[in-house]
Design a protein around this motif. Structure first.
Motif, PDB file in Angstrom:
ATOM      1  N   MET A   1       8.418   5.177  14.884  1.00 57.59           N
ATOM      2  CA  MET A   1       7.129   4.489  14.886  1.00 57.59           C
ATOM      3  C   MET A   1       6.015   5.522  15.066  1.00 57.59           C
ATOM      4  O   MET A   1       5.211   5.450  15.976  1.00 57.59           O
ATOM      5  CB  MET A   1       7.103   3.447  16.018  1.00 57.59           C
ATOM      6  N   TYR A   2       6.002   6.483  14.152  1.00 54.18           N
ATOM      7  CA  TYR A   2       5.039   7.585  14.239  1.00 54.18           C
ATOM      8  C   TYR A   2       3.914   7.485  13.210  1.00 54.18           C
ATOM      9  O   TYR A   2       2.804   7.957  13.458  1.00 54.18           O
ATOM     10  CB  TYR A   2       5.751   8.928  14.049  1.00 54.18           C
ATOM     11  N   PHE A   3       4.203   6.923  12.029  1.00 56.70           N
ATOM     12  CA  PHE A   3       3.245   6.941  10.929  1.00 56.70           C
ATOM     13  C   PHE A   3       2.529   5.607  10.782  1.00 56.70           C
ATOM     14  O   PHE A   3       3.122   4.551  11.003  1.00 56.70           O
ATOM     15  CB  PHE A   3       3.960   7.229   9.604  1.00 56.70           C
ATOM     16  N   SER A   4       1.267   5.682  10.357  1.00 58.32           N
ATOM     17  CA  SER A   4       0.575   4.481   9.886  1.00 58.32           C
ATOM     18  C   SER A   4       1.071   4.180   8.476  1.00 58.32           C
ATOM     19  O   SER A   4       1.780   4.985   7.863  1.00 58.32           O
ATOM     20  CB  SER A   4      -0.936   4.712   9.871  1.00 58.32           C
ATOM     21  N   LEU A   5       0.673   3.028   7.939  1.00 60.15           N
ATOM     22  CA  LEU A   5       1.069   2.680   6.576  1.00 60.15           C
ATOM     23  C   LEU A   5       0.550   3.713   5.588  1.00 60.15           C
ATOM     24  O   LEU A   5       1.275   4.149   4.683  1.00 60.15           O
ATOM     25  CB  LEU A   5       0.546   1.282   6.229  1.00 60.15           C
ATOM     26  N   GLN A   6      -0.701   4.138   5.756  1.00 63.76           N
ATOM     27  CA  GLN A   6      -1.268   5.126   4.846  1.00 63.76           C
ATOM     28  C   GLN A   6      -0.584   6.480   4.997  1.00 63.76           C
ATOM     29  O   GLN A   6      -0.352   7.183   4.000  1.00 63.76           O
ATOM     30  CB  GLN A   6      -2.772   5.275   5.082  1.00 63.76           C
ATOM     31  N   LEU A 221      17.642  13.965   9.736  1.00 62.33           N
ATOM     32  CA  LEU A 221      16.461  14.583  10.328  1.00 62.33           C
ATOM     33  C   LEU A 221      15.587  13.576  11.076  1.00 62.33           C
ATOM     34  O   LEU A 221      15.405  12.451  10.614  1.00 62.33           O
ATOM     35  CB  LEU A 221      15.601  15.246   9.248  1.00 62.33           C
ATOM     36  N   GLY A 222      15.038  14.022  12.195  1.00 57.17           N
ATOM     37  CA  GLY A 222      14.048  13.240  12.925  1.00 57.17           C
ATOM     38  C   GLY A 222      12.680  13.842  12.682  1.00 57.17           C
ATOM     39  O   GLY A 222      12.121  13.747  11.597  1.00 57.17           O
ATOM     40  N   ARG A 223      12.159  14.531  13.679  1.00 55.02           N
ATOM     41  CA  ARG A 223      10.790  15.051  13.559  1.00 55.02           C
ATOM     42  C   ARG A 223      10.641  16.100  12.462  1.00 55.02           C
ATOM     43  O   ARG A 223       9.567  16.236  11.877  1.00 55.02           O
ATOM     44  CB  ARG A 223      10.305  15.603  14.907  1.00 55.02           C
ATOM     45  N   PHE A 224      11.710  16.851  12.149  1.00 52.62           N
ATOM     46  CA  PHE A 224      11.616  17.826  11.065  1.00 52.62           C
ATOM     47  C   PHE A 224      11.472  17.136   9.713  1.00 52.62           C
ATOM     48  O   PHE A 224      11.019  17.739   8.750  1.00 52.62           O
ATOM     49  CB  PHE A 224      12.837  18.748  11.065  1.00 52.62           C
ATOM     50  N   GLY A 225      11.864  15.874   9.648  1.00 51.67           N
ATOM     51  CA  GLY A 225      11.689  15.110   8.424  1.00 51.67           C
ATOM     52  C   GLY A 225      10.276  14.599   8.228  1.00 51.67           C
ATOM     53  O   GLY A 225       9.946  14.073   7.161  1.00 51.67           O
ATOM     54  N   HIS A 226       9.426  14.747   9.254  1.00 45.27           N
ATOM     55  CA  HIS A 226       8.047  14.261   9.127  1.00 45.27           C
ATOM     56  C   HIS A 226       7.176  15.190   8.288  1.00 45.27           C
ATOM     57  O   HIS A 226       6.094  14.798   7.846  1.00 45.27           O
ATOM     58  CB  HIS A 226       7.403  14.122  10.519  1.00 45.27           C
ATOM     59  N   ASP A 227       7.632  16.401   8.094  1.00 50.12           N
ATOM     60  CA  ASP A 227       6.903  17.407   7.314  1.00 50.12           C
ATOM     61  C   ASP A 227       7.552  17.493   5.937  1.00 50.12           C
ATOM     62  O   ASP A 227       8.696  17.965   5.819  1.00 50.12           O
ATOM     63  CB  ASP A 227       6.971  18.756   8.031  1.00 50.12           C
ATOM     64  N   PRO A 228       6.870  17.041   4.873  1.00 48.71           N
ATOM     65  CA  PRO A 228       7.482  17.043   3.547  1.00 48.71           C
ATOM     66  C   PRO A 228       8.016  18.408   3.127  1.00 48.71           C
ATOM     67  O   PRO A 228       9.081  18.500   2.507  1.00 48.71           O
ATOM     68  CB  PRO A 228       6.350  16.579   2.624  1.00 48.71           C
TER      69      PRO A 228
END
Length: 241
Positions: A1-6, A221-228
């Protein structure tokens, strides 16, 4: 639950752009998946259709019943209709914060499989220590799921030592490989006719899979997957390995 829809939309567009730079033949023998929040699911599925490489979309959880008086829950049947390919169940946060036990996780995995999707089941020991103790903790979790899911169904196990989630470093390579070997050797896994893949999660990121490729089928991946950029770099490393 880190990202907004945008943010999820922007992430997916950026990811697809960077993935397009990787030779398509390199990606032909691996499976790539993204697991956004529920609200973003249909948008993400629509975006991923533009990819020249098949990318699975997963859900982070589901209920164990297809329909009924379960206000606020998400039906696995609806997820399947939306185009979801796999569903994550039993994450350490679901177990610790929301009190999900092995029976509940097993029922969810069975519901996922019943609806033609792949259960991605998170397993792992709570405290750092002996390999045999870790395997035994995992065995209880794995056995519950395998007893609930048809033997011919595909299952993905995500080995995530709870103590390594969010840590600065992943668990040691020898520990991971020894525990995963123990998981693969479980009777409930060995008797299955369906494919059982084992991934590693828990501070997983670029540079790790090369050290684990002898015993692991992939990374979660967790947080490392947040960076494309880091995500695509990891995908390329797995594909090359």
């Amino acid at each position: 639950m880190y990202f907004s829809l945008q943010q999820t939309r922007d992430f997916t567009n950026s990811f697809l752009s960077k993935l397009a730079d990787v030779p398509i033949e390199l990606l032909s023998h691996i499976d790539i998946f993204i697991i956004p929040d529920f609200v973003s699911l249909t948008t993400t599925i629509a975006q991923l259709k533009s990819s020249s490489v098949a990318i699975w979309t997963g859900a982070q959880d589901c209920h164990w019943e297809d329909q009924g008086a379960f206000t606020g829950e998400v039906s696995p049947s609806v997820l399947r209709s939306a185009g979801v390919k796999l569903v994550e169940v039993g994450h350490a946060e679901r177990r610790s914060i929301f009190g999900e036990d092995d029976t509940m996780v097993a029922n969810k995995a069975a519901a996922v499989s019943r609806n033609g999707m792949i259960p991605l089941v998170c397993i792992g020991e709570k405290t750092q220590g002996d390999v045999h103790i870790a395997v035994e903790e995992c065995r209880v979790q794995v056995d519950a799921v395998m007893n609930a899911v048809p033997a011919e169904a595909e299952v993905i196990l995500a080995y995530e030592p709870v103590w390594a989630i969010g840590a600065s470093q992943p668990a040691g390579e020898k520990h991971i490989l020894d525990v995963v070997a123990g998981i693969r050797g479980l009777e409930s896994v060995g008797r299955r006719a369906g494919t059982t893949r084992v991934l590693y999660g828990g501070s997983a990121g670029p540079g790790l899979y090369e050290k684990l490729k002898s015993g692991l089928d992939g990374l979660f991946l967790g947080r490392f997957g947040h960076d494309p950029e880091q995500f695509v770099k990891t995908i390329q490393e797995v594909a090359e390995a």
